[in-house]
Design an enzyme around this catalytic site. Structure first.
Site, PDB file in Angstrom:
ATOM      1  N   GLY A   9     -90.692 101.289  67.907  1.00  0.00           N
ATOM      2  CA  GLY A   9     -89.304 101.650  68.211  1.00  0.00           C
ATOM      3  C   GLY A   9     -88.845 102.818  67.359  1.00  0.00           C
ATOM      4  O   GLY A   9     -87.685 102.885  66.932  1.00  0.00           O
ATOM      5  N   GLY A  12     -85.666 105.060  68.356  1.00  0.00           N
ATOM      6  CA  GLY A  12     -84.333 104.470  68.445  1.00  0.00           C
ATOM      7  C   GLY A  12     -83.430 104.914  67.301  1.00  0.00           C
ATOM      8  O   GLY A  12     -83.840 105.701  66.443  1.00  0.00           O
ATOM      9  N   GLN A  13     -82.217 104.381  67.282  1.00  0.00           N
ATOM     10  CA  GLN A  13     -81.206 104.832  66.315  1.00  0.00           C
ATOM     11  C   GLN A  13     -81.708 104.746  64.879  1.00  0.00           C
ATOM     12  O   GLN A  13     -81.630 105.704  64.120  1.00  0.00           O
ATOM     13  CB  GLN A  13     -79.929 103.991  66.465  1.00  0.00           C
ATOM     14  CG  GLN A  13     -78.800 104.490  65.561  1.00  0.00           C
ATOM     15  CD  GLN A  13     -77.703 103.456  65.326  1.00  0.00           C
ATOM     16  OE1 GLN A  13     -77.874 102.270  65.617  1.00  0.00           O
ATOM     17  NE2 GLN A  13     -76.583 103.886  64.791  1.00  0.00           N
ATOM     18  N   ASP A  35     -93.301 104.409  70.236  1.00  0.00           N
ATOM     19  CA  ASP A  35     -92.219 103.913  71.097  1.00  0.00           C
ATOM     20  C   ASP A  35     -92.816 103.664  72.473  1.00  0.00           C
ATOM     21  O   ASP A  35     -93.967 104.031  72.744  1.00  0.00           O
ATOM     22  CB  ASP A  35     -91.053 104.911  71.155  1.00  0.00           C
ATOM     23  CG  ASP A  35     -89.713 104.179  71.254  1.00  0.00           C
ATOM     24  OD1 ASP A  35     -88.855 104.327  70.384  1.00  0.00           O
ATOM     25  OD2 ASP A  35     -89.536 103.402  72.242  1.00  0.00           O
ATOM     26  N   ILE A  36     -92.018 103.045  73.322  1.00  0.00           N
ATOM     27  CA  ILE A  36     -92.560 102.690  74.642  1.00  0.00           C
ATOM     28  C   ILE A  36     -92.734 103.925  75.530  1.00  0.00           C
ATOM     29  O   ILE A  36     -93.515 103.926  76.468  1.00  0.00           O
ATOM     30  CB  ILE A  36     -91.689 101.617  75.330  1.00  0.00           C
ATOM     31  CG1 ILE A  36     -92.408 101.034  76.543  1.00  0.00           C
ATOM     32  CG2 ILE A  36     -90.319 102.167  75.681  1.00  0.00           C
ATOM     33  CD1 ILE A  36     -91.862  99.701  77.001  1.00  0.00           C
ATOM     34  N   ARG A  37     -91.972 104.961  75.207  1.00  0.00           N
ATOM     35  CA  ARG A  37     -92.131 106.227  75.947  1.00  0.00           C
ATOM     36  C   ARG A  37     -91.820 107.376  75.007  1.00  0.00           C
ATOM     37  O   ARG A  37     -91.328 107.163  73.903  1.00  0.00           O
ATOM     38  CB  ARG A  37     -91.209 106.269  77.172  1.00  0.00           C
ATOM     39  CG  ARG A  37     -89.733 106.174  76.862  1.00  0.00           C
ATOM     40  CD  ARG A  37     -88.909 106.133  78.143  1.00  0.00           C
ATOM     41  NE  ARG A  37     -89.032 104.843  78.812  1.00  0.00           N
ATOM     42  CZ  ARG A  37     -88.285 103.785  78.527  1.00  0.00           C
ATOM     43  NH1 ARG A  37     -87.358 103.840  77.579  1.00  0.00           N
ATOM     44  NH2 ARG A  37     -88.451 102.631  79.161  1.00  0.00           N
ATOM     45  N   TYR A 143     -78.649  88.354  72.593  1.00  0.00           N
ATOM     46  CA  TYR A 143     -79.139  89.092  71.426  1.00  0.00           C
ATOM     47  C   TYR A 143     -79.033  88.223  70.168  1.00  0.00           C
ATOM     48  O   TYR A 143     -79.985  88.098  69.396  1.00  0.00           O
ATOM     49  CB  TYR A 143     -78.293  90.365  71.293  1.00  0.00           C
ATOM     50  CG  TYR A 143     -78.594  91.218  70.094  1.00  0.00           C
ATOM     51  CD1 TYR A 143     -79.824  91.847  69.947  1.00  0.00           C
ATOM     52  CD2 TYR A 143     -77.616  91.443  69.114  1.00  0.00           C
ATOM     53  CE1 TYR A 143     -80.076  92.662  68.852  1.00  0.00           C
ATOM     54  CE2 TYR A 143     -77.858  92.259  68.026  1.00  0.00           C
ATOM     55  CZ  TYR A 143     -79.099  92.868  67.905  1.00  0.00           C
ATOM     56  OH  TYR A 143     -79.344  93.677  66.824  1.00  0.00           O
ATOM     57  N   LYS A 147     -82.003  86.760  67.813  1.00  0.00           N
ATOM     58  CA  LYS A 147     -82.111  87.089  66.386  1.00  0.00           C
ATOM     59  C   LYS A 147     -82.127  85.814  65.533  1.00  0.00           C
ATOM     60  O   LYS A 147     -82.891  85.724  64.565  1.00  0.00           O
ATOM     61  CB  LYS A 147     -80.969  88.022  65.954  1.00  0.00           C
ATOM     62  CG  LYS A 147     -81.091  89.436  66.491  1.00  0.00           C
ATOM     63  CD  LYS A 147     -82.302  90.162  65.924  1.00  0.00           C
ATOM     64  CE  LYS A 147     -82.482  91.568  66.455  1.00  0.00           C
ATOM     65  NZ  LYS A 147     -83.727  92.211  66.005  1.00  0.00           N
ATOM     66  N   ILE A 173     -74.483  99.848  62.465  1.00  0.00           N
ATOM     67  CA  ILE A 173     -75.023 100.973  61.698  1.00  0.00           C
ATOM     68  C   ILE A 173     -74.449 102.287  62.246  1.00  0.00           C
ATOM     69  O   ILE A 173     -74.567 102.563  63.443  1.00  0.00           O
ATOM     70  CB  ILE A 173     -76.573 101.021  61.791  1.00  0.00           C
ATOM     71  CG1 ILE A 173     -77.195  99.654  61.428  1.00  0.00           C
ATOM     72  CG2 ILE A 173     -77.121 102.136  60.916  1.00  0.00           C
ATOM     73  CD1 ILE A 173     -77.090  99.258  60.007  1.00  0.00           C
TER      74      ILE A 173
HETATM   75  N1  SER Z   1     -75.140  96.874  66.250  1.00  0.00           N
HETATM   76  C1  SER Z   1     -75.553  95.679  66.904  1.00  0.00           C
HETATM   77  C2  SER Z   1     -74.863  95.504  68.192  1.00  0.00           C
HETATM   78  O1  SER Z   1     -73.737  95.910  68.287  1.00  0.00           O
HETATM   79  C3  SER Z   1     -75.289  94.496  66.031  1.00  0.00           C
HETATM   80  O2  SER Z   1     -76.425  94.218  65.300  1.00  0.00           O
HETATM   81  O3  SER Z   1     -75.398  94.913  69.083  1.00  0.00           O
END
Ligand code: SER
Length: 318
Positions: A9, A12-13, A35-37, A143, A147, A173
């Protein structure tokens, strides 16, 4: 000991900035981005890059063997907002990738694993302010469920198979070099880009929604710090609360106005409001501070100044 690191990944961000930082610490050729692409050009061009589907254990293992990888940072995931549109896909990506990487560590192909958890493990029944490390956890998003389950898988692999896995519960983040995708806290990144481009932002959360947040520099520091800590100092093998700053959309707008006085904000809540309302306002991270010396550097005002100045400088270059 020198490490050879695989980042899953990496486009990603967080992956983009973590790849860059780890390459400066461990050397360009010792950090394999994947990454996947094809994606972010910096992650792809500044060192080795491989296409890997993080749910494919064999594909990961092939690259682990090719480069003699010692550590994996697993950053591929589907975040909270997108996960609500694709619950099964989110569960599959988030869990299959974690179990694949934990198995690779269990089989002793690698020595260490980093896997991020999130404030999404908390839910509406969690105490809202200074949410403790150990508390009521009844997440309401796919999600968050993935987690929370993942945290216990990490602990299980550590306790049963001696896997050295380390994890942080990231808050939202905030970054300016790379964009987030599909999260509930993404407004706090989008707002900066819209403020610079258009001087106005329509926020999908209500003005007084307070959430725990962290500037990317601090998130990268925390990640590298926990990975470099002595194994004995890592007392929690689920995931550590880490906190830095907290603010509401209204408070962030006030900060931005110090640099862009005419900036205006409007509010049009959508389904993400309910997700945000289920999460804490602030987090207690005393265990991370005590066990491995975590402390953040950036305040809301120093972060805002750095982001706005950098984005303005970038805009003026073109
Ligand atoms: N930044 C994430 C989200 O908003 C939270 O871990 O899904």
């Amino acid at each position: 000991m020198s490490q050879t690191i695989l980042i899953l990944g990496a486009c990603g961000q967080i992956g983009v900035e973590l790849t860059e930082k780890l390459r400066t610490i461990y050397g360009t050729n010792r950090v394999i981005a994947s990454d996947i692409r094809n994606g972010n050009t910096l992650s792809m061009s500044s060192g080795p890059f491989e296409i890997i589907d993080a749910t494919n254990k064999e594909a990961i293992l092939t690259v682990v063997k090719k480069y003699k990888v010692t550590q994996i940072y697993l950053l591929a995931a589907m975040l909270s907002a997108t996960g609500e549109s694709f619950p099964e896909k989110a569960w599959n990506l988030n869990m299959t990738s974690l179990l694949a990487v934990l198995d690779i560590a269990k089989e002793k192909h690698i020595k260490q694993v980093y896997w991020p958890s999130s404030i999404a493990v908390f839910g509406p029944t969690t105490p809202k302010n200074n949410s403790p490390q150990k508390t009521i956890m009844e997440p309401t998003t796919v999600y968050g469920i993935s987690k929370l389950s993942g945290e216990f898988w990490c602990q299980y692999y550590h306790d049963k198979y001696d896997v050295d896995v380390r994890s942080l519960r990231y808050p939202g983040i905030i970054s300016w070099k790379s964009s987030p995708g599909g999260g509930t806290t993404d407004y706090a990144v989008d707002i900066f880009f819209k403020a610079i481009e258009k001087g106005t932002y329509d926020c999908f959360l209500e003005e007084n929604t307070r959430l725990p947040m962290m500037y990317m520099e601090d998130a990268i520091d925390a990640t590298i710090k926990i990975m470099q800590a002595k194994s004995d100092d890592i007392k929690l093998r689920t995931s550590y609360n880490v906190s830095a700053i907290d603010f509401t959309p209204k408070e962030l707008a006030v900060q931005i106005r110090q640099y862009i006085p005419n900036f205006s904000i409007t509010y049009s809540q959508d389904f993400r409001q309910e997700i945000a309302d289920s999460w804490p306002n602030t987090i207690d991270d005393s265990e991370a501070r005590k066990d491995w010396g975590w402390s953040p550097t950036y305040t809301l005002s120093s972060m805002t100044e750095e982001i706005v100045k950098n984005l303005l400088a970038q805009k003026n270059q073109y």
